[in-house]
Design a protein around this motif. Structure first.
Motif, PDB file in Angstrom:
ATOM      1  N   LEU B 120       0.826  -1.198   0.000  1.00  0.00           N
ATOM      2  CA  LEU B 120       0.000   0.000   0.000  1.00  0.00           C
ATOM      3  C   LEU B 120       0.867   1.258   0.000  1.00  0.00           C
ATOM      4  O   LEU B 120       0.535   2.259  -0.629  1.00  0.00           O
ATOM      5  N   LEU B 121       1.994   1.204   0.695  1.00  0.00           N
ATOM      6  CA  LEU B 121       2.848   2.382   0.806  1.00  0.00           C
ATOM      7  C   LEU B 121       4.083   2.291  -0.087  1.00  0.00           C
ATOM      8  O   LEU B 121       4.971   3.128   0.007  1.00  0.00           O
ATOM      9  N   ASP B 122       4.136   1.263  -0.897  1.00  0.00           N
ATOM     10  CA  ASP B 122       5.197   1.132  -1.886  1.00  0.00           C
ATOM     11  C   ASP B 122       6.594   1.080  -1.251  1.00  0.00           C
ATOM     12  O   ASP B 122       7.508   1.805  -1.643  1.00  0.00           O
ATOM     13  N   ILE B 123       6.747   0.236  -0.249  1.00  0.00           N
ATOM     14  CA  ILE B 123       8.064   0.092   0.383  1.00  0.00           C
ATOM     15  C   ILE B 123       8.489  -1.374   0.405  1.00  0.00           C
ATOM     16  O   ILE B 123       9.401  -1.741   1.143  1.00  0.00           O
ATOM     17  N   THR B 124       7.855  -2.198  -0.415  1.00  0.00           N
ATOM     18  CA  THR B 124       8.149  -3.632  -0.401  1.00  0.00           C
ATOM     19  C   THR B 124       9.631  -3.907  -0.607  1.00  0.00           C
ATOM     20  O   THR B 124      10.198  -4.786   0.041  1.00  0.00           O
ATOM     21  N   ARG B 125      10.278  -3.145  -1.475  1.00  0.00           N
ATOM     22  CA  ARG B 125      11.688  -3.436  -1.766  1.00  0.00           C
ATOM     23  C   ARG B 125      12.615  -3.074  -0.607  1.00  0.00           C
ATOM     24  O   ARG B 125      13.788  -3.415  -0.611  1.00  0.00           O
ATOM     25  N   HIS B 126      12.096  -2.363   0.395  1.00  0.00           N
ATOM     26  CA  HIS B 126      12.950  -1.984   1.528  1.00  0.00           C
ATOM     27  C   HIS B 126      12.760  -2.884   2.735  1.00  0.00           C
ATOM     28  O   HIS B 126      13.378  -2.646   3.765  1.00  0.00           O
ATOM     29  N   LEU B 127      11.916  -3.898   2.634  1.00  0.00           N
ATOM     30  CA  LEU B 127      11.506  -4.638   3.832  1.00  0.00           C
ATOM     31  C   LEU B 127      12.666  -5.194   4.647  1.00  0.00           C
ATOM     32  O   LEU B 127      12.587  -5.277   5.864  1.00  0.00           O
ATOM     33  N   GLU B 128      13.744  -5.610   3.988  1.00  0.00           N
ATOM     34  CA  GLU B 128      14.845  -6.222   4.728  1.00  0.00           C
ATOM     35  C   GLU B 128      15.924  -5.220   5.120  1.00  0.00           C
ATOM     36  O   GLU B 128      16.969  -5.594   5.631  1.00  0.00           O
ATOM     37  N   ARG B 129      15.696  -3.944   4.876  1.00  0.00           N
ATOM     38  CA  ARG B 129      16.716  -2.951   5.206  1.00  0.00           C
ATOM     39  C   ARG B 129      16.470  -2.370   6.589  1.00  0.00           C
ATOM     40  O   ARG B 129      15.406  -2.518   7.166  1.00  0.00           O
ATOM     41  N   ARG B 130      17.515  -1.712   7.111  1.00  0.00           N
ATOM     42  CA  ARG B 130      17.381  -1.024   8.403  1.00  0.00           C
ATOM     43  C   ARG B 130      16.962   0.427   8.159  1.00  0.00           C
ATOM     44  O   ARG B 130      17.340   0.999   7.133  1.00  0.00           O
ATOM     45  N   PRO B 131      16.244   1.009   9.116  1.00  0.00           N
ATOM     46  CA  PRO B 131      15.781   2.391   8.931  1.00  0.00           C
ATOM     47  C   PRO B 131      16.898   3.367   8.549  1.00  0.00           C
ATOM     48  O   PRO B 131      16.667   4.279   7.769  1.00  0.00           O
ATOM     49  N   ARG B 132      18.116   3.167   9.090  1.00  0.00           N
ATOM     50  CA  ARG B 132      19.150   4.161   8.824  1.00  0.00           C
ATOM     51  C   ARG B 132      19.570   4.190   7.359  1.00  0.00           C
ATOM     52  O   ARG B 132      20.216   5.132   6.910  1.00  0.00           O
ATOM     53  N   HIS B 133      19.232   3.136   6.590  1.00  0.00           N
ATOM     54  CA  HIS B 133      19.584   3.127   5.171  1.00  0.00           C
ATOM     55  C   HIS B 133      18.490   3.735   4.307  1.00  0.00           C
ATOM     56  O   HIS B 133      18.585   3.699   3.084  1.00  0.00           O
ATOM     57  N   LEU B 134      17.438   4.275   4.935  1.00  0.00           N
ATOM     58  CA  LEU B 134      16.321   4.820   4.155  1.00  0.00           C
ATOM     59  C   LEU B 134      16.358   6.345   4.161  1.00  0.00           C
ATOM     60  O   LEU B 134      16.895   6.957   5.073  1.00  0.00           O
ATOM     61  N   SER B 135      15.761   6.935   3.134  1.00  0.00           N
ATOM     62  CA  SER B 135      15.638   8.391   3.094  1.00  0.00           C
ATOM     63  C   SER B 135      14.499   8.822   4.020  1.00  0.00           C
ATOM     64  O   SER B 135      13.718   7.993   4.490  1.00  0.00           O
ATOM     65  N   GLY B 136      14.414  10.137   4.257  1.00  0.00           N
ATOM     66  CA  GLY B 136      13.377  10.659   5.142  1.00  0.00           C
ATOM     67  C   GLY B 136      11.976  10.270   4.688  1.00  0.00           C
ATOM     68  O   GLY B 136      11.135   9.863   5.487  1.00  0.00           O
ATOM     69  N   GLY B 137      11.733  10.380   3.385  1.00  0.00           N
ATOM     70  CA  GLY B 137      10.407  10.061   2.862  1.00  0.00           C
ATOM     71  C   GLY B 137      10.070   8.591   3.040  1.00  0.00           C
ATOM     72  O   GLY B 137       8.932   8.236   3.377  1.00  0.00           O
TER      73      GLY B 137
END
Lengths: 306, 335
Positions: B120-137
Motif C-alpha cells: 500500500l505504501l510502496d516500500i516492499t523493496r525496503h523490507l529487509e533494510r534497516r531504517p538508517r539506510h532509508l531516506s526521510g520520505g
C-alpha cells in the motif's frame, strides 16, 4: 550611514590560548606523563622481570629467557588461579549486568526520594575497597556472622555456614562482594544510557502495544547494547585485575579455591619474594585483557553506527 | 473508524497550563488539523488523546468510550511521530510487524499484513533494510505502515512532515492525504505549518496558549477569523489590522489594491516594493485614527498596475473588511 560605536578593548596580539596546537599539547601532557610513569614503565619492567631470575634476595637483573615463565606454568596453582579468574570474572559480571540494568531501570523512574536512593546505591563505589572488604570479612565471620545469626533465628540453619572456609561458599562470597562493589558504577553507566534513549521510541513502543517485558527485551536492551558493553568492559577489567577482595576475605584460600591470577602474582612476587615469577604470572593477564577489550570495543563500535 | 471527543481536557505542568479546558469533537473519517505556534499545547493535546500524557482534568472519548484510564495500546489508535521513532535495530519488516507481535498475532497473519501495508505504501523493496539506510520520505512511509497494520480507529500524526526537505514535503503531503482518503480513518494531525493545515485539513483547530481559538474549515478560518490571533496567524503575509479608535479593521493583503469605485479607501504610503515572481508585496503605512500602521498589499503580477514608493490611494471592497473588538480581539459583526 549611521556610524557604529567603535569597539572597545580589541587586542590584536595572538594569545597562547588561541593556539590550538599549544592547547592540545598542554592539555594532553599530564595524561601522557601519567600513563608513561604509572603504566608504561611498570609494564616494561614487568616484561623485563618475567624474562629474568630476579628475586627479593638477588635483585640483579639476569636474563634467563623463558625459565621463569616455564616455572610459572609448571605450578598447578597457576592453572587453578587461571580457572578461578574465569569463573570469578564471568559469574560476577553476569550478575553485574543483570543487577545494574535492573537497578538503572528502577532508578530511571520518577519517585519520591530518588536522589537519596541514588546516593545510597552509589555508596559502595565510594567506599575504599579495602575497608569495604574488611566490613564484609566481619559480616562473613565463621563465628559472629550476622547473616548466620539471622538465618539461625529464622530456623533456616542449625550451625554456622563458615562462608570463607568452604571452597564453593568462599568463591560465592568473593563473587558476591565483588558484584556488590561493581554494580553501582555499572548501574550509573547504564542509567546514563537509559535516560538518553529517544523518548519518541519509548512512546512509539507504548502506542504499538509493547508491554513491560517486551519493551525491555526488544526495545530498551538492544538500544542500550553499546552502553551495556561499556559497563561490561569496565566490569571485566575491574574484576580480572582486582585482588583486594580475595586478599582481604580469603587470601586465596581455602586451599587456593579462590586464588585468582592477580592475587597469585602478588603472593608469588611480593609475599614469596620471587619477582620474576610474580611478573610472569601477571603477564598472563595481559592477553586475556587485550582480547576482552578488543572484543567489547568492536561490539560497541559496530552498534554505534545505528 | 471512530469519533474522537475531548471534554474540558486540561493539562498543567507545575504552574504552566499547557492545555486549558479543550472541548473538541472530530467527525468520522475526517482529517482534523491542530494548528498553532510552538508551545500552544497542540502536541500535549494529541499526546493526551494518545494516552501518553495524563490529563490534569477532563475526559477523552474515542468511539463514545471513555479512554482516560486506558493505556495507549488499548485505545485503538496509531501514532506517527515527528522523528518517525522507527526502531533502529530492526529491519523495516520487523518494525512494521512490531505492533502485531505485541498483540500476539500469529506469524502467518503478521507476514500477510506486513506485505499488505508495504504494498500500500510502496516500500516492499525496503523490507529487509534497516531504517538508517532509508531516506526521510521512505522512513515516513515505514512509520505509516507500522501505524496502519494495527487497523486503528484513529490516526494521530505529530508533525510527520517537518523533517522532510521542502520539495519532498509537498509530495509527501499529497501522498499522505491520498493515503488517508483511501483508508478513511479519522486522523488528527498536528502542525505549526499553516500551508499544510490549509491544504490538508477538512477542518482546522487553531490553538494558542492551550485553548482552541477557532474550529472550522480552511475557508472559514481564513476568510472569517474568529479573533485577531487567528487573523494574524493564518495567511502569509498575515491580515492587516488598522486601529480605528474603538475597534480594529482587518483586511487581507490580496484584497488591498489601488482603489476602485465603492471601495473603502485608505491613504497608503508605500515604502518598499518586493518583487516575488508571481506577486509583488508592497510594504508601507496607512493612517488610521491613532498611530500610522504598517500594512502589506499583495498584487499579482498579472494585475497590470505599476506602483512605486510614495503616497497612493488604495482600497478594499467593503464586504471584505473584518472588524475586531480592540480590547478582547474578538470578531464583531461591524464597526
Amino acid at each position: 550611514m549611521i556610524e557604529a560605536p567603535s569597539a572597545v578593548g580589541v587586542t590584536r596580539r595572538r594569545r597562547a590560548s588561541d593556539n590550538d596546537r599549544f592547547l592540545a599539547v598542554a592539555g594532553l601532557a599530564p595524561a601522557v606523563v601519567y600513563i608513561i610513569a604509572l603504566v608504561g614503565i611498570p609494564f616494561v619492567l614487568a616484561i623485563l622481570l618475567a624474562f629474568s631470575d630476579v628475586t627479593v634476595g638477588d635483585p640483579s637483573l639476569d636474563f634467563v629467557g623463558l625459565t621463569s615463565l616455564r616455572q610459572v606454568v609448571a605450578d598447578p596453582v597457576f592453572w587453578q588461579s587461571l580457572r578461578n579468574t574465569f569463573v570469578f570474572t564471568i559469574i560476577a559480571n553476569l550478575l553485574v549486568v543483570v543487577l545494574a540494568t535492573a537497578l538503572a531501570m528502577a532508578l530511571a523512574r520518577n519517585f519520591k526520594g530518588k536522589w537519596v536512593v541514588r546516593f545510597l546505591i552509589l555508596l559502595p563505589w565510594t567506599t575504599p575497597v579495602s575497608l569495604a572488604a574488611i566490613t564484609w570479612l566481619w559480616t562473613l565471620d565463621s563465628i559472629f556472622s550476622p547473616i548466620d545469626w539471622v538465618l539461625r533465628e529464622l530456623g533456616l540453619i542449625e550451625s554456622n555456614m563458615i562462608y570463607l572456609g568452604k571452597p564453593v561458599l568462599a568463591m560465592g562470597s568473593v563473587i558476591a562482594v565483588h558484584t556488590w562493589r561493581v554494580v553501582p558504577l555499572a548501574a550509573v553507566i547504564v542509567l546514563a544510557g537509559l535516560v538518553a534513549l529517544p523518548s519518541d521510541i519509548e512512546d512509539a513502543a507504548a502506542v504499538d502495544g509493547a508491554r513491560f517485558w517486551r519493551k525491555i527485551f526488544e526495545i530498551d536492551i538492544p538500544l542500550m547494547a553499546p552502553i551495556i558493553a561499556v559497563a561490561v568492559l569496565f566490569g571485566v577489567i575491574l574484576t580480572v585485575t582486582d585482588m583486594t577482595v580475595v586478599y582481604v576475605l580469603t587470601r586465596g584460600g581455602p586451599t587456593n579455591a579462590t586464588q585468582v591470577l592477580a592475587s597469585w602474582a602478588f603472593f608469588r612476587g611480593i609475599e614469596g619474594g620471587d619477582l620474576a615469577q610474580g611478573a610472569g604470572t601477571a603477564l598472563f593477564l595481559l592477553p586475556v585483557l587485550v582480547a576482552i577489550a578488543a572484543l567489547i570495543l568492536r561490539m560497541a563500535s559496530r552498534r554505534e553506527v545505528s | 473508524m471512530a469519533v474522537v471527543e475531548t471534554r474540558g481536557l486540561t493539562k498543567r505542568f507545575n504552574d504552566h497550563t499547557a492545555v486549558d479546558g479543550v472541548d473538541l469533537t472530530s467527525h468520522e473519517g475526517e482529517f482534523l488539523v491542530l494548528l498553532g505556534p510552538s508551545g500552544c499545547g497542540k502536541t500535549t493535546l494529541l499526546r493526551m488523546i494518545a494516552g501518553l500524557e495524563e490529563p490534569t482534568s477532563g475526559e477523552v472519548y474515542i468511539g463514545g468510550e471513555l479512554m482516560n484510564d486506558l493505556p495507549p495500546r488499548a485505545r485503538k489508535i496509531a501514532m506517527v511521530f515527528q522523528s518517525y521513532a522507527l526502531y533502529p535495530h530492526m529491519t523495516v519488516a520487523r518494525n512494521i510487524a512490531f505492533p502485531l507481535r505485541a498483540a500476539r498475532v500469529d506469524v502467518a497473519t503478521q507476514a500477510e499484513k506486513v506485505r499488505w501495508a508495504a504494498e500500500l505504501l510502496d516500500i516492499t523493496r525496503h523490507l529487509e533494510r534497516r531504517p538508517r539506510h532509508l531516506s526521510g520520505g521512505e522512513r515516513q512511509r515505514v512509520a505509516l505502515a507500522r501505524a496502519l497494520v494495527r487497523e486503528p480507529d484513529v490516526f494521530l500524526l505529530d508533525e510527520p512532515l517537518s523533517n522532510l526537505d521542502a520539495k519532498l514535503r509537498t509530495l509527501a503531503r499529497d501522498e499522505l492525504l491520498d493515503f488517508q482518503r483511501r483508508v478513511g480513518i479519522t486522523t488528527i494531525y498536528v502542525t505549526h505549518d499553516q500551508v499544510e493545515a490549509m491544504g490538508m485539513g477538512d477542518r482546522i483547530a487553531v490553538m494558542d496558549h492551550g485553548v482552541i481559538r477557532q474550529l472550522g474549515d480552511p475557508r472559514e478560518v481564513y476568510d472569517d477569523p474568529a479573533d485577531t490571533f487567528v487573523a494574524t496567524f493564518i495567511g502569509s503575509p498575515p491580515m492587516n489590522l488598522v486601529d480605528r479608535g474603538d475597534h480594529l479593521v482587518g483586511f487581507r493583503p490580496e484584497t488591498f489594491h489601488p482603489a476602485n469605485a465603492g471601495d473603502e479607501v485608505f491613504s497608503f504610503d508605500v515604502h518598499r516594493v518586493e518583487y516575488l515572481g508571481s506577486d509583488r508585496f508592497l510594504y508601507g503605512v496607512v493612517n488610521g485614527i491613532e498611530e500610522p500602521t504598517k500594512v502589506i498589499s499583495r498584487i499579482p503580477v498579472s494585475l497590470d498596475v505599476d506602483v512605486k514608493a510614495g503616497q497612493h490611494n488604495f482600497g478594499v471592497p467593503p464586504a471584505l473588511l473584518r472588524f475586531f473588538d480592540k480590547t478582547t480581539g474578538k470578531r464583531t459583526p461591524g464597526p
